[in-house]
Design an enzyme around this catalytic site. Sequence first.
Site, short mmCIF file in Angstrom:
data_model
loop_
_atom_site.label_atom_id
_atom_site.label_comp_id
_atom_site.label_asym_id
_atom_site.label_seq_id
_atom_site.Cartn_x
_atom_site.Cartn_y
_atom_site.Cartn_z
N CYS A 11 34.52 32.71 36.55
CA CYS A 11 34.72 31.29 36.29
C CYS A 11 33.74 30.84 35.23
CB CYS A 11 34.45 30.50 37.57
SG CYS A 11 35.31 31.15 38.99
N TRP A 84 39.17 31.29 37.44
CA TRP A 84 40.17 32.35 37.32
C TRP A 84 40.34 32.94 38.71
CZ3 TRP A 84 40.31 37.80 37.88
CH2 TRP A 84 41.40 38.44 37.26
N ASN A 110 30.22 30.71 40.54
CA ASN A 110 30.85 31.85 39.86
C ASN A 110 30.29 33.10 40.53
OD1 ASN A 110 31.91 33.68 38.02
ND2 ASN A 110 30.28 33.35 36.53
N GLU A 497 44.66 51.00 21.44
CA GLU A 497 44.23 49.62 21.24
C GLU A 497 45.40 48.75 20.76
OE1 GLU A 497 41.95 47.87 22.14
OE2 GLU A 497 41.76 46.20 20.77
N GLU A 504 48.93 42.62 26.18
CA GLU A 504 48.21 41.51 26.79
C GLU A 504 48.61 40.14 26.26
OE1 GLU A 504 43.95 41.70 26.31
OE2 GLU A 504 44.15 42.60 24.34
C1 F6R Z 1 41.32 43.37 25.61
C2 F6R Z 1 40.08 42.91 26.18
C3 F6R Z 1 39.58 43.59 27.40
C4 F6R Z 1 38.06 43.80 27.29
C5 F6R Z 1 37.51 44.35 28.61
C6 F6R Z 1 36.04 44.65 28.51
O1 F6R Z 1 41.64 42.65 24.46
O2 F6R Z 1 39.46 42.01 25.69
O3 F6R Z 1 40.24 44.79 27.64
O4 F6R Z 1 37.82 44.69 26.25
O5 F6R Z 1 37.73 43.42 29.62
O6 F6R Z 1 35.33 43.49 28.20
P1 F6R Z 1 33.86 43.57 27.65
O7 F6R Z 1 33.91 44.23 26.33
O8 F6R Z 1 33.40 42.14 27.57
O9 F6R Z 1 33.05 44.39 28.62
#
Ligand code: F6R
Length: 624
Positions: A11, A84, A110, A497, A504
């Site tokens: 959140c 969320w 949170n 990727e 998404e």
């Molecule tokens: C996809 C995306 C997620 C993040 C994942 C890890 O576009 O943003 O797959 O890459 O949740 O997040 P971080 O990098 O913040 O640990």
Amino acid sequence: MPDTLICSYMCGIVGYIGRRQAYPILIGGLHRLEYRGYDSAGVALIGDDGALNVYKTRGKVEALEHFAASKDLSGCVGIAHTRWATHGEPNDVNAHPHVSQSGDIAIIHNGTIENYHVLKEALLAHGYSFRSETDTEVLVQLIDYIGQTNGCSLFEAVQEATRQIVGAYAIAVIDRKEPDRIVAARRSSPLVIGIGDGEYFLASDATPIVEYTDRVVYLNDDEIAVLECGKPLHVVNTKANAESRIDIQRLKMSISELEKGGYPHFMLKEIFEQPKTVGDCISGRVAADGRSVVLSGLVENRERFMAAGRIIIVACGTSWHAGLIGKQLIEEFCRIPVDVEYASEFRYRNPVVHPDDILIAISQSGETADTLAALELAKSKGAFVFGICNVVGASIPRATDSGCYIHVGPEIGVASTKAFTGQVTVLAMMALALGRMKGTVDDDKFTRVACQLRDMPSLISKVLKLDGRIRELSKIFTYAHNFLYLGRGYNYPTALEGALKLKEISYIHAEGYPAAEMKHGPIALIDNEMPTVVIATADSIYDKTVSNIQQVKARGGRVMAIVTEGDTTASEIADYAIEIPEVCECLSPLLTSIPLQLLAYYIAVNKGRDVDQPRNLAKSVTVE
Ligand code: F6R
């Protein structure tokens, strides 16, 4: 845990106390934090008449604004929340803030309270009743109960409550009976306090604060802060039972970084920022003549890196894809074996970690719960832990022994774009710098790659000129139900990727595969309905990739190929070709990923998707 529990995992929280009206500041802050969750939102204010006014509703912050528009929004003290949901439906009752049975205390949270069930039983026995199914409501009743039975202050009640709870939390609490303060506390969830002129701001990250002050304090685990108008900040470490030293830091963020700057979506803005963000990432690190690459995190820990027997990279999602590219870079330039693990898998098995291993945690947000837990596990087994993060001061960079920021500025679109290219850039610089230290890369190769890194901003600008062509091509593919993305070597992770980006934000099913694996199964899916995106740039295995394109075409598939400028073979066989500038193989993902970002973006826009806030997702995944 019963299924009915509604946790408050991921959140955004925001608070204000001072002389200004709190509501506009809180709503502005919620908009900035909306990337952290957008299922429900709420606000609690201590009104000018001393009443505690709480407004909350299902939906985005905009829905809250509509709902609250006709209400009493007065007051200079308030807290607000955007949520969320992970368990149960997001609805008005489960939205934060939650209010104590006495009606005096409001809380936003949170995190998750793991022993909420036992606490709830005890509170039920003491005559408390509950409106929601949330762990957070248990916490506010507990604070209320402690305050009433001990006759103590809000600060003391919160302090005692944090001793009794197990789990992760960042909380902000206000009490109608103590209208001149906010009490805030954290364990494993981020909380930043902004220090203004006789006023305080509070938020999950610095983005809601930056337009008011650049002086911030990052709360540490087990700290409780008391924010009082016109009084010095008071922070206590509950575990040590001692006053904490206040470490005020200067924010380097600017407001323009938090605005769309004329773009329709943050994602598009962030895609177009990449020449600058990659430039910022290499600035001061790659020499203008390409003869040296300096990363202070490596230099300061030279002995540790020189002695590394193995490197383990842990990450999730897009960051994990960057890690796969990092493996190839480090193995090629440094000849150190590299394992790349999903953080969520690594943390729940009993991995072999040696004291001479180095663990690299890659995370844009620096808050991803699985990545943080994976690094703590490796640390407990004696490994040296190194972070590659974006958000300065986040939990992961604070938990690592050393690290390297990617310096790409705030990434607000939920789909990661500029962070990915920033991570790959840092990994390329690490591979070069470490390879030089170890003597495993010759000077010519070093200089050639370093010069191309130096030139990367202008190469990326050239790729971005393909925007119009990709927008046109996106129209052809918008109504496909499935996509296949293929790549080899350095561009196999790019294929993963590309597929993730499409999934998404457009909600189209897509799979990324090493191109040669296609014939071991996925080839059965190929038909005229399923587009295949192939990364077929001029590299050491180009001919093999061309064969893979032929295999798709022979089965009636439609192919869009990403090729190198001047290509004649792949572009001829493929139905559509996107030409990108020539670059060495190991840096090619920095260019090939960009058309794939744009393709996903335009397909999602064509389908009318909520590009920056796709359904079911949140940017900072602080849930397990
Ligand atoms: C996809 C995306 C997620 C993040 C994942 C890890 O576009 O943003 O797959 O890459 O949740 O997040 P971080 O990098 O913040 O640990």
